[in-house]
Design a protein around this motif. Sequence first.
Motif, PDB file in Angstrom:
ATOM      1  N   MET A  43       0.816  -1.192   0.000  1.00 49.39           N
ATOM      2  CA  MET A  43       0.000   0.000   0.000  1.00 49.39           C
ATOM      3  C   MET A  43       0.863   1.260   0.000  1.00 49.39           C
ATOM      4  O   MET A  43       0.510   2.241  -0.644  1.00 49.39           O
ATOM      5  CB  MET A  43      -0.912  -0.037   1.230  1.00 49.39           C
ATOM      6  N   THR A  44       1.983   1.193   0.683  1.00 49.14           N
ATOM      7  CA  THR A  44       2.881   2.350   0.732  1.00 49.14           C
ATOM      8  C   THR A  44       3.458   2.648  -0.642  1.00 49.14           C
ATOM      9  O   THR A  44       3.565   3.816  -1.035  1.00 49.14           O
ATOM     10  CB  THR A  44       4.023   2.082   1.732  1.00 49.14           C
ATOM     11  N   ILE A  45       3.802   1.606  -1.389  1.00 50.66           N
ATOM     12  CA  ILE A  45       4.363   1.806  -2.729  1.00 50.66           C
ATOM     13  C   ILE A  45       3.331   2.445  -3.642  1.00 50.66           C
ATOM     14  O   ILE A  45       3.663   3.322  -4.450  1.00 50.66           O
ATOM     15  CB  ILE A  45       4.868   0.456  -3.294  1.00 50.66           C
ATOM     16  N   LEU A  46       2.081   2.045  -3.501  1.00 45.82           N
ATOM     17  CA  LEU A  46       1.015   2.651  -4.307  1.00 45.82           C
ATOM     18  C   LEU A  46       0.862   4.137  -3.994  1.00 45.82           C
ATOM     19  O   LEU A  46       0.730   4.962  -4.913  1.00 45.82           O
ATOM     20  CB  LEU A  46      -0.310   1.933  -4.064  1.00 45.82           C
ATOM     21  N   ILE A  47       0.909   4.503  -2.745  1.00 47.46           N
ATOM     22  CA  ILE A  47       0.784   5.909  -2.362  1.00 47.46           C
ATOM     23  C   ILE A  47       1.971   6.714  -2.872  1.00 47.46           C
ATOM     24  O   ILE A  47       1.805   7.820  -3.411  1.00 47.46           O
ATOM     25  CB  ILE A  47       0.627   6.036  -0.834  1.00 47.46           C
ATOM     26  N   ILE A  48       3.172   6.156  -2.760  1.00 46.24           N
ATOM     27  CA  ILE A  48       4.362   6.844  -3.279  1.00 46.24           C
ATOM     28  C   ILE A  48       4.257   6.998  -4.791  1.00 46.24           C
ATOM     29  O   ILE A  48       4.578   8.056  -5.343  1.00 46.24           O
ATOM     30  CB  ILE A  48       5.636   6.081  -2.877  1.00 46.24           C
ATOM     31  N   TRP A  49       3.781   5.950  -5.476  1.00 40.85           N
ATOM     32  CA  TRP A  49       3.640   6.015  -6.932  1.00 40.85           C
ATOM     33  C   TRP A  49       2.621   7.084  -7.314  1.00 40.85           C
ATOM     34  O   TRP A  49       2.850   7.849  -8.251  1.00 40.85           O
ATOM     35  CB  TRP A  49       3.215   4.653  -7.477  1.00 40.85           C
ATOM     36  N   LEU A  50       1.495   7.138  -6.615  1.00 33.29           N
ATOM     37  CA  LEU A  50       0.465   8.135  -6.924  1.00 33.29           C
ATOM     38  C   LEU A  50       0.958   9.562  -6.688  1.00 33.29           C
ATOM     39  O   LEU A  50       0.681  10.459  -7.499  1.00 33.29           O
ATOM     40  CB  LEU A  50      -0.799   7.868  -6.099  1.00 33.29           C
ATOM     41  N   ILE A  51       1.700   9.770  -5.613  1.00 36.00           N
ATOM     42  CA  ILE A  51       2.252  11.101  -5.344  1.00 36.00           C
ATOM     43  C   ILE A  51       3.257  11.479  -6.430  1.00 36.00           C
ATOM     44  O   ILE A  51       3.230  12.602  -6.951  1.00 36.00           O
ATOM     45  CB  ILE A  51       2.886  11.149  -3.938  1.00 36.00           C
ATOM     46  N   ALA A  52       4.142  10.545  -6.793  1.00 33.54           N
ATOM     47  CA  ALA A  52       5.122  10.825  -7.851  1.00 33.54           C
ATOM     48  C   ALA A  52       4.426  11.081  -9.183  1.00 33.54           C
ATOM     49  O   ALA A  52       4.799  11.996  -9.921  1.00 33.54           O
ATOM     50  CB  ALA A  52       6.101   9.653  -7.977  1.00 33.54           C
ATOM     51  N   PHE A  53       3.400  10.305  -9.487  1.00 32.58           N
ATOM     52  CA  PHE A  53       2.644  10.493 -10.727  1.00 32.58           C
ATOM     53  C   PHE A  53       2.026  11.884 -10.782  1.00 32.58           C
ATOM     54  O   PHE A  53       2.146  12.582 -11.788  1.00 32.58           O
ATOM     55  CB  PHE A  53       1.555   9.420 -10.846  1.00 32.58           C
ATOM     56  N   CYS A  54       1.374  12.276  -9.701  1.00 30.23           N
ATOM     57  CA  CYS A  54       0.721  13.593  -9.673  1.00 30.23           C
ATOM     58  C   CYS A  54       1.732  14.723  -9.802  1.00 30.23           C
ATOM     59  O   CYS A  54       1.501  15.687 -10.551  1.00 30.23           O
ATOM     60  CB  CYS A  54      -0.083  13.747  -8.392  1.00 30.23           C
ATOM     61  N   LEU A  55       2.847  14.626  -9.106  1.00 37.55           N
ATOM     62  CA  LEU A  55       3.853  15.684  -9.175  1.00 37.55           C
ATOM     63  C   LEU A  55       4.493  15.771 -10.559  1.00 37.55           C
ATOM     64  O   LEU A  55       4.671  16.876 -11.105  1.00 37.55           O
ATOM     65  CB  LEU A  55       4.920  15.461  -8.109  1.00 37.55           C
ATOM     66  N   ILE A  56       4.845  14.630 -11.127  1.00 37.54           N
ATOM     67  CA  ILE A  56       5.468  14.631 -12.464  1.00 37.54           C
ATOM     68  C   ILE A  56       4.482  15.146 -13.497  1.00 37.54           C
ATOM     69  O   ILE A  56       4.841  15.948 -14.371  1.00 37.54           O
ATOM     70  CB  ILE A  56       5.996  13.230 -12.819  1.00 37.54           C
ATOM     71  N   ALA A  57       3.228  14.709 -13.421  1.00 39.51           N
ATOM     72  CA  ALA A  57       2.216  15.176 -14.370  1.00 39.51           C
ATOM     73  C   ALA A  57       1.995  16.681 -14.230  1.00 39.51           C
ATOM     74  O   ALA A  57       1.902  17.400 -15.233  1.00 39.51           O
ATOM     75  CB  ALA A  57       0.908  14.419 -14.157  1.00 39.51           C
ATOM     76  N   TYR A  58       1.941  17.167 -13.012  1.00 41.43           N
ATOM     77  CA  TYR A  58       1.724  18.602 -12.788  1.00 41.43           C
ATOM     78  C   TYR A  58       2.871  19.428 -13.370  1.00 41.43           C
ATOM     79  O   TYR A  58       2.636  20.396 -14.109  1.00 41.43           O
ATOM     80  CB  TYR A  58       1.580  18.884 -11.290  1.00 41.43           C
ATOM     81  N   PHE A  59       4.101  19.046 -13.053  1.00 36.91           N
ATOM     82  CA  PHE A  59       5.240  19.834 -13.527  1.00 36.91           C
ATOM     83  C   PHE A  59       5.452  19.700 -15.031  1.00 36.91           C
ATOM     84  O   PHE A  59       5.846  20.659 -15.694  1.00 36.91           O
ATOM     85  CB  PHE A  59       6.505  19.469 -12.760  1.00 36.91           C
ATOM     86  N   ALA A  60       5.193  18.533 -15.592  1.00 33.20           N
ATOM     87  CA  ALA A  60       5.307  18.375 -17.044  1.00 33.20           C
ATOM     88  C   ALA A  60       4.245  19.210 -17.757  1.00 33.20           C
ATOM     89  O   ALA A  60       4.517  19.817 -18.800  1.00 33.20           O
ATOM     90  CB  ALA A  60       5.185  16.906 -17.435  1.00 33.20           C
ATOM     91  N   TYR A  61       3.047  19.245 -17.200  1.00 31.54           N
ATOM     92  CA  TYR A  61       1.976  20.054 -17.795  1.00 31.54           C
ATOM     93  C   TYR A  61       2.296  21.543 -17.708  1.00 31.54           C
ATOM     94  O   TYR A  61       2.075  22.287 -18.674  1.00 31.54           O
ATOM     95  CB  TYR A  61       0.652  19.757 -17.092  1.00 31.54           C
ATOM     96  N   GLN A  62       2.823  21.974 -16.578  1.00 25.90           N
ATOM     97  CA  GLN A  62       3.159  23.380 -16.400  1.00 25.90           C
ATOM     98  C   GLN A  62       4.294  23.821 -17.318  1.00 25.90           C
ATOM     99  O   GLN A  62       4.323  24.950 -17.800  1.00 25.90           O
ATOM    100  CB  GLN A  62       3.548  23.661 -14.945  1.00 25.90           C
ATOM    101  N   ARG A  63       5.247  22.949 -17.561  1.00 28.12           N
ATOM    102  CA  ARG A  63       6.435  23.296 -18.350  1.00 28.12           C
ATOM    103  C   ARG A  63       6.335  22.837 -19.804  1.00 28.12           C
ATOM    104  O   ARG A  63       7.345  22.804 -20.510  1.00 28.12           O
ATOM    105  CB  ARG A  63       7.666  22.648 -17.729  1.00 28.12           C
ATOM    106  N   TRP A  64       5.158  22.446 -20.269  1.00 30.01           N
ATOM    107  CA  TRP A  64       5.011  21.878 -21.606  1.00 30.01           C
ATOM    108  C   TRP A  64       5.511  22.834 -22.682  1.00 30.01           C
ATOM    109  O   TRP A  64       6.289  22.442 -23.551  1.00 30.01           O
ATOM    110  CB  TRP A  64       3.553  21.500 -21.862  1.00 30.01           C
TER     111      TRP A  64
END
Length: 93
Positions: free
Chosen positions: A1-22
């Motif tokens: 469960m911890t790995i899933l939460i870490i993956w979701l946080i990393a996914f959201c952060l990477i998606a946010y910053f990639a979208y902002q810097r597109w």
Amino acid sequence: MTILIIWLIAFCLIAYFAYQRWNSGVSEGLDKVLPGFLKSHGDNRYLWVITLAVLGATTLVQPVEMLLVVILLALIGWAIMALASWAGNKTHR
């Protein structure tokens, strides 16, 4: 469960910053790496942001598995290129 939460946080952060810097670098950097038929030219922003976020989050959570997949794909690509080269040399011109 911890790995899933870490993956979701990393996914959201990477998606946010990639979208902002597109427009300020991600699109151009992606176009430099990709072959011609896959170039984004600024289009398909959502598809590429999600793709980059999934690959980035998976690499952060499971780096060894991603490395093994890259090695396996490189070996398969090398084998296909070698087979195509061999078949090309066997044809009569």
